[in-house]
Design an enzyme around this catalytic site. Structure first.
Site, PDB file in Angstrom:
ATOM      1  N   GLU A 176     -11.063  -1.067  -4.223  1.00 35.70           N
ATOM      2  CA  GLU A 176     -10.381  -0.466  -3.068  1.00 35.70           C
ATOM      3  C   GLU A 176      -9.158   0.320  -3.547  1.00 35.70           C
ATOM      4  OE1 GLU A 176      -9.322  -3.758  -0.551  1.00 35.70           O
ATOM      5  OE2 GLU A 176      -7.618  -4.350  -1.800  1.00 35.70           O
ATOM      6  N   ASP A 198       0.825  -1.216   0.000  1.00 36.02           N
ATOM      7  CA  ASP A 198       0.000   0.000   0.000  1.00 36.02           C
ATOM      8  C   ASP A 198       0.860   1.268   0.000  1.00 36.02           C
ATOM      9  OD1 ASP A 198      -2.130  -1.812   0.266  1.00 36.02           O
ATOM     10  OD2 ASP A 198      -2.020  -1.704   2.449  1.00 36.02           O
TER      11      ASP A 198
END
Length: 360
Positions: A227, A44
């Site tokens: 997402e 991420d």
């Protein structure tokens, strides 16, 4: 490549003459002009810039960390800016923090939950605010954001992760990944929501469902999800690049929403067009996901920073990679294909020159 090596040689030559009284002179072969992926372990990846520095934001051991470096391809000075408190809504599972500069302060958006481990059914979104305009300042906890359908009832809050913000035409918007309703299983489809913000730590109005996993290239596995949304702009064009399929599988990939009318209503899903996949893995690079975007040190190149899986086996063992990308004739991004591990890539334009100059 030859032009960049020539420019680097000139910098080193001039620097050598300017520092002729010093005992050590940097030679051309001491400054590498290439690098290879992966650059470090992690997932991420969120990177942005403050002046001449690259600020990298990530979670580690239930805390949020920052790195500050002159180099896009290397971490630098580290600082822990927040540690999850005990016995709170945000005590566990700190995920995917992002840092944004708005109106003189840095704001960090992150997901966390009240209970440790699986099932991850209590994830909510929180916000931190810097006390000064420096990203490496101290931070205050601004609390949890309400991401459900009834703001008058805080207890009706709904699962939310991966929040990012979009500044457009003088307004501020939040985009995140959430559930339609709170569930008792994390095997729940995820959707992208958008909502206007009253300020960087308060949402305004009610959330709007912006995107659901419906296309053939974003479905087909055990769990459909959208997402990791990130904002990318090119002139007056606005794009939301997001992750789809399953984060633990090699099929994890990137889709994109394009704003049709920059002067239109961002809260109208009909004003967005979905395209994809716009960036996906290969036989050598698996599960590319959760990207962020930065410029090269001299501002001439666009770079995508992303994570990928280390193996094809299901799981979350990942590392961070980066590579330059270009633009198509119609102004849309062209991310190309992920560069295999170990293959040499030219360093971001201007980076080697900075290293050569700093070595003098």
């Amino acid at each position: 490549m030859k032009a960049r090596i020539f420019a680097l040689t000139m910098i080193i030559t001039v620097s050598a003459f300017a520092n002729c009284g010093k005992t050590e002179v940097v030679s051309e072969d001491k400054v590498k002009t290439t690098f290879a992926n992966p650059v470090w372990d992690g997932a991420d990846p969120w990177m942005t810039q403050q002046g001449d520095d690259y600020v990298y934001c990530y979670s580690a051991n239930n805390s949020i960390m920052l790195s500050r470096s002159k180099y896009l391809t290397r971490k630098g000075e580290l600082k822990r800016i927040w540690q999850a408190p005990a016995n709170s809504w945000n005590s566990h599972s700190v995920w995917a923090p992002e840092i944004h500069f708005v109106d003189g302060h840095w704001y960090v958006y992150y997901a966390a939950g009240s209970t440790p481990g699986s099932p991850f059914i209590n994830q909510r979104t929180g916000v931190l605010r810097s006390k000064t305009s420096d990203a490496f300042s101290d931070y205050e906890d601004m609390g949890m954001l309400y991401t459900g359908d009834n703001p008058d009832d805080p207890e009706s809050n709904v699962w939310a992760i991966d929040m990012t913000i979009l500044e457009h035409n003088g307004k501020l918007f939040a985009i995140w990944s959430g559930w339609k309703e709170q569930r008792d299983t994390d095997a729940t489809p995820q959707h992208l929501y958008i909502q206007e913000m009253e300020n960087p730590y308060t949402l305004k109005g009610t959330r709007v469902l912006l995107s659901s996993p419906e296309e053939s290239w974003e479905t087909g596995g055990p769990l459909n999800l959208n997402e990791g949304a990130q904002i990318l702009k090119n002139g007056d064009q606005v794009f939301v690049v997001y992750s789809c399929r399953e984060s633990w599988l090699k099929e994890y990939r990137q889709g994109m929403l394009q704003l049709n009318d920059p002067d239109g209503d961002l809260l109208d899903p009909a004003n967005w067009t979905k395209k994809g996949p716009v960036f996906e893995g290969t036989a050598q690079v698996h599960g590319v996901g959760h990207v962020s975007f930065v410029k090269s040190p001299d501002g001439t190149e666009d770079w995508i920073v992303y994570h990928s899986k280390k193996t094809t086996e299901p799981g979350w063992d990942r590392n961070v990679r980066m590579q330059p990308f270009t633009w198509n004739a119609d102004g849309t991004p062209n991310f190309g294909t992920p560069v295999p591990a170990g293959k040499e890539i030219d360093r971001p334009s201007g980076e080697a020159e900075i290293e050569a100059a700093e070595a003098q």
